[in-house]
Design an enzyme around this catalytic site. Structure first.
Site, PDB file in Angstrom:
ATOM      1  CG  LEU A  10      29.876  35.828  19.649  1.00 22.38           C
ATOM      2  CD1 LEU A  10      29.329  35.845  18.217  1.00 22.38           C
ATOM      3  CD2 LEU A  10      29.827  34.409  20.218  1.00 22.38           C
ATOM      4  CG  ASN A  32      30.126  40.449  19.960  1.00 20.55           C
ATOM      5  OD1 ASN A  32      30.395  40.035  21.086  1.00 20.55           O
ATOM      6  ND2 ASN A  32      30.732  41.500  19.410  1.00 20.55           N
ATOM      7  NE  ARG A  33      29.349  46.612  22.799  1.00 24.36           N
ATOM      8  CZ  ARG A  33      30.084  47.192  23.736  1.00 24.36           C
ATOM      9  NH1 ARG A  33      29.503  47.853  24.722  1.00 24.36           N
ATOM     10  NH2 ARG A  33      31.396  47.098  23.721  1.00 24.36           N
ATOM     11  CB  SER A 128      38.644  27.255  35.354  1.00 22.46           C
ATOM     12  OG  SER A 128      40.062  27.304  35.361  1.00 22.46           O
ATOM     13  CE  LYS A 182      37.523  30.391  36.734  1.00 23.45           C
ATOM     14  NZ  LYS A 182      37.808  31.760  36.510  1.00 23.45           N
ATOM     15  CG  HIS A 185      39.783  27.251  40.057  1.00 28.68           C
ATOM     16  ND1 HIS A 185      40.340  28.244  39.272  1.00 28.68           N
ATOM     17  CD2 HIS A 185      40.141  26.086  39.498  1.00 28.68           C
ATOM     18  CE1 HIS A 185      41.022  27.682  38.288  1.00 28.68           C
ATOM     19  NE2 HIS A 185      40.907  26.374  38.389  1.00 28.68           N
ATOM     20  CG  ASN A 186      40.342  32.231  39.364  1.00 30.69           C
ATOM     21  OD1 ASN A 186      39.981  31.117  38.985  1.00 30.69           O
ATOM     22  ND2 ASN A 186      40.251  33.294  38.592  1.00 30.69           N
ATOM     23  CD  GLU A 189      44.764  30.374  38.119  1.00 38.32           C
ATOM     24  OE1 GLU A 189      43.683  29.796  37.886  1.00 38.32           O
ATOM     25  OE2 GLU A 189      45.088  31.428  37.551  1.00 38.32           O
ATOM     26  NE  ARG A 446      39.973  40.713  71.839  1.00 34.72           N
ATOM     27  CZ  ARG A 446      38.763  40.302  72.152  1.00 34.72           C
ATOM     28  NH1 ARG A 446      38.616  39.245  72.940  1.00 34.72           N
ATOM     29  NH2 ARG A 446      37.712  40.903  71.695  1.00 34.72           N
TER      30      ARG A 446
END
Ligand code: NBP
Length: 481
Positions: A10, A32-33, A128, A182, A185-186, A189, A446
């Protein structure tokens, strides 16, 4: 009554996601911990909806209806694994564990396999939109099994951003697909931000306009094809005046861009898959260059520019050229990102619908933009489209911008303004459309030093030239069909 979904972790993101579920009428178990965070959520926002707080993980799990849906929003990496280990003995077959943190997709694949063995569903999901998105509607990219989406999808769709009543959330594909998308996406961005920064720099150095004047330019750009969250916030940042010095804030911010690593992951994966994502790579390296302090110190005032004074006759025309160059470069960067998604989808058997990805990025997330509609339409027209910029809509749009794009890249080179993303996007465009590439010469080289062989344009098979002998050609494999 039992809770429909539980959120453990949290801090800012988890807290806001939990509040978002509660505001949509879902009963939310929270944990939450450190209990203080759970308590403060109840104290500060208890009236957002119905929260069921627990101090222990066992009570938290016991407060959930079955199949249990447990969303983990803790620090990515070891934190996520620790929470998973704690949850396993408490869960039962068919329960769903959701990791909504920024996990690297190979970790998601590993965790999905591990939990599958234990009869549990694992959903790695991209989220996001930052803090604000988590609270008011993020873009959500869930992976995992289709079966888990049946039960989880409607809740995620409820809390996601909406554009024209369509949720910015859809099933992406098996195991790591959601976190992969995701990640790209970043990466996109990064490219988008670098391109905007280059546009700003060109206008600033080319026309001498102030940050505030350029803020107005970005505001006007936000009315057209470029309309997007990043253009909008760029105007806000440029217009902001530092209270302490009275200067534009952008002029007092240290010019060293930082990163948390998702851009780097995107580039590393693109290298593995052999997909040229030059826009994202240049953007990632541009951040690294900006932070390369010893190198910049060594170069400053020492490396000559040999540039003439930059006298632009028609400032408005130049600004319009930059706008068009920005649009064209941006389309190329997105096209490359979608190529990477297609390549990974084939490699990992994810069957990702690229048009649907553009659709769920239209709202909630950082790269939300009007032109994503055009991308969705392009993939709807041709679901297996090999190259986004070869879709007629984009071919036409780039063709219209091309003269301006070339002028801007030439001007940048002539006047010593670094535009790695503008320039590399144009080089990619010219490379991918070329009839013949000098790759033929590379194959010759090559073969010369490593006998790596080459193929010919006029017959099948692979060939080697006896470079150190009589330079005759030998057929190595293949042959007349
Ligand atoms: P943080 O990434 O700062 O993590 C803090 C949370 O992790 C706290 O709840 C903390 O519990 C918990 N935690 C840690 Br640290 N280690 C733990 C462990 N071993 N066992 C149990 N809990 C542990 O939180 P955040 O900034 O809200 O981000 C959460 C996730 O969302 C991250 O993966 C992050 O990358 C991602 N994120 C995404 C966006 C976005 O735009 N999508 C933005 C920001 C973050 P404690 O209170 O007991 O210390």
């Amino acid at each position: 009554r039992l809770a429909e979904i539980g959120v453990t972790g949290l801090a800012v993101m988890g807290r806001n996601l939990a509040r978002n579920f509660a505001r949509h009428g879902h009963r939310v178990a929270i944990h939450n911990r450190t209990y203080a965070k759970t308590q403060s959520l109840i104290d500060d926002h208890g009236d957002d909806g119905t929260f069921v707080p627990s101090e222990s993980m066992a009570d938290f799990v016991a407060s959930l209806e079955r199949p249990r849906r447990v969303l983990i929003m803790v620090k990515a990496g070891a934190g996520t694994d620790a929470v998973i280990e704690e949850l396993i003995p408490l869960l039962e077959e068919g329960d769903i564990v959701i990791d909504a943190g920024n996990a690297h997709f190979p970790d998601t694949i590993r965790r999905e396999n591990y939990l599958k063995e234990k009869g549990l569903h694992f959903v790695g999901t991209g989220v996001s939109g930052g803090e604000e998105g988590a609270l008011n509607g993020p873009s959500i990219m869930p992976g995992g099994s289709r079966e888990s989406y049946e039960s989880l999808g409607p809740l995620l769709e409820n809390i996601s951003a909406k554009v024209d009543d369509t949720p910015c959330c859809t099933y992406v594909g098996p195991d790591g697909a959601g976190h992969f998308v995701k990640m790209v996406h970043n990466g996109i961005e990064y490219a988008d931000m670098q391109l905007i920064a280059e546009a700003y720099d060109l206008i600033r150095q080319g026309t001498g306009k102030s940050a505030a004047e350029i803020a107005d330019i970005f505001r006007s750009w936000n009315e057209g094809d470029l309309e997007s969250f990043l253009i909008e916030i760029t105007a806000e940042v440029l217009a902001h005046v530092d209270a302490e010095t009275g200067q534009a804030l952008v002029d007092v911010i240290l010019d060293q861009a930082e990163q948390k690593g998702t851009g780097r992951w995107t580039v590393q994966n693109a290298l593995d898959l052999g997909v040229p994502i030059t826009g994202i790579a240049e953007a990632t390296f541009a951040r690294a260059l900006s932070g390369g302090v010893p190198q910049r110190e060594a170069a400053r005032g020492v490396l000559p520019a040999h540039t003439a004074d930059w006298a632009i006759d028609d400032g408005d025309a130049f600004v319009e050229d930059v706008r068009q160059a920005l649009y064209a470069s941006k389309v190329v960067a997105y096209s490359q990102g979608f190529d990477q998604i297609a390549a990974a989808s084939a490699e990992f058997g994810w069957d990702i619908d690229r048009g649907a990805m553009a659709r769920i990025w239209r709202g909630g997330c950082i790269i939300r933009a009007r032109f994503l509609n055009r991308i969705t339409e392009a993939y709807e027209r041709t679901p297996d489209l090999a190259l986004l910029i070869a879709d007629p809509y984009f071919t036409e749009a780039i063709s219209a911008a091309l003269p301006a794009w070339r002028r801007v890249v030439v001007a940048a080179a002539e006047h010593g303004i670094p535009t790695p993303a503008f320039s590399s996007s144009l080089a990619y465009y010219d490379g991918v459309r070329a009839d013949r590439l000098p790759a033929a010469l590379i194959q010759g080289q090559r073969d010369f030093f490593g006998a790596h062989t080459y193929r010919r344009v006029d017959k099948p098979g692979t060939f080697h030239t006896e470079w150190s002998l009589d330079r005759s050609e030998t057929q190595i494999s293949g042959g007349e069909a």
